[in-house]
Design a protein around this motif. Structure first.
Motif, mmCIF file in Angstrom:
data_model
loop_
_atom_site.group_PDB
_atom_site.id
_atom_site.type_symbol
_atom_site.label_atom_id
_atom_site.label_comp_id
_atom_site.label_asym_id
_atom_site.label_seq_id
_atom_site.Cartn_x
_atom_site.Cartn_y
_atom_site.Cartn_z
ATOM 1 N N UNK A 216 0.821 -1.209 0.000
ATOM 2 C CA UNK A 216 0.000 0.000 0.000
ATOM 3 C C UNK A 216 0.853 1.257 0.000
ATOM 4 N N UNK A 217 0.530 2.166 0.910
ATOM 5 C CA UNK A 217 1.234 3.453 0.957
ATOM 6 C C UNK A 217 2.693 3.331 1.359
ATOM 7 N N UNK A 218 3.061 2.202 1.954
ATOM 8 C CA UNK A 218 4.455 2.030 2.355
ATOM 9 C C UNK A 218 5.396 1.944 1.151
ATOM 10 N N UNK A 219 4.852 1.663 -0.031
ATOM 11 C CA UNK A 219 5.690 1.644 -1.233
ATOM 12 C C UNK A 219 6.388 2.983 -1.438
ATOM 13 N N UNK A 220 5.705 4.058 -1.059
ATOM 14 C CA UNK A 220 6.255 5.401 -1.287
ATOM 15 C C UNK A 220 7.492 5.679 -0.442
#
Length: 258
Positions: A216-220
């Motif tokens: 999810x947002x942790x990819x960023x």
């Protein structure tokens, strides 16, 4: 040699340690099953408090040798199964191990950070995989499985006692890694391993995500997002299968350059 028959009250307290709040309250943990139990006795004997086993298991030479000098409690096979159907007739009660030092882990060459990895089996297998790959430690973000749970320790098959394990906020850990390690994310939406132009020999922190939602947002937070290759018809790999491929790519490159 000290030998004590188990008592109902003591076994009730032992069974209570399968709950996280009880383990935290009393500073205890459980290593159940032969691989994890034997490795607890071999690698962390100073923390061992009690050994519970069936007569058959106590008769095994390696158990007899490693359990010698510890408080031993004989339990029937039926009682062992009642306490835990997965214990294989051996339960080792230990003082809870020290939390790993996050900075120390990030000063190494290879580490893995599980972001909301909630399945205890995957968490334990991740610890085992990281140990096999020669990682300097395993980190669990808040919301991940409790790495002191008996199921996690059982799936780690003894690797819990070989490398430091710590818990923290994902963003804080990634921020602390900056300047020390490159941050790579393992995710199905990334560039396929083998095509990404990444120096895998560099010190690396791998981010791995939730079993169903991915990162999810942790990819960023990552410098690069990498996916494990799938050449067949499988829809995906589970978290620890992907972790094995990705961490071994890093370990291979680091050992080749070292």
């Amino acid at each position: 040699m000290r030998y004590h028959e188990s008592m109902t009250g003591q076994l009730t307290r032992l069974a209570g340690l399968y709950e996280a709040k009880t383990r935290k309250k009393f500073g205890r943990e459980i290593a159940e099953g032969l691989p994890a139990g034997l490795e607890a006795l071999a690698s962390a004997p100073e923390r061992v408090l009690d050994v519970y086993a069936t007569e058959e298991v106590f008769a095994r030479p390696e158990v007899a040798r490693l359990a010698s000098g510890h408080y031993r409690h004989a339990i029937t096979p039926a009682l062992a199964r009642k306490i835990s159907p997965s214990c294989q007739g051996l339960i080792v009660c230990l003082e809870r191990g020290p939390e790993g030092d996050i900075d120390g882990i990030l000063d190494g060459d290879l580490a893995v950070l599980a972001c909301e990895m909630q399945d205890p089996g995957n968490a334990g297998s991740l610890i085992r995989t990281a140990d096999a790959a020669g990682a300097d430690g395993v980190l669990f973000g808040r919301g991940s499985a409790d790495h002191t749970s008996p199921k996690v320790i059982r799936f780690a098959a003894g690797s819990t006692y070989h490398l430091p394990i710590a818990t923290g906020e994902v963003a804080d850990i990634v921020a602390a890694a900056r300047g020390r390690m490159q941050v790579l994310a393992g995710d199905g939406k990334g560039k396929m391993l083998g095509t990404a132009e990444i120096d895998f020999s560099a010190p690396t922190l791998w981010l791995l995500g939730n079993e169903s939602r991915g990162l999810g947002e942790y990819r960023d937070l990552a410098d690069h997002v990498v996916s494990a290759p799938i050449f067949g018809r499988a829809e995906s790999l589970n978290a620890t299968q992907a972790a094995a491929l990705l961490m071994y790519e890093t370990a291979r490159a680091q050992h080749a350059s070292g």
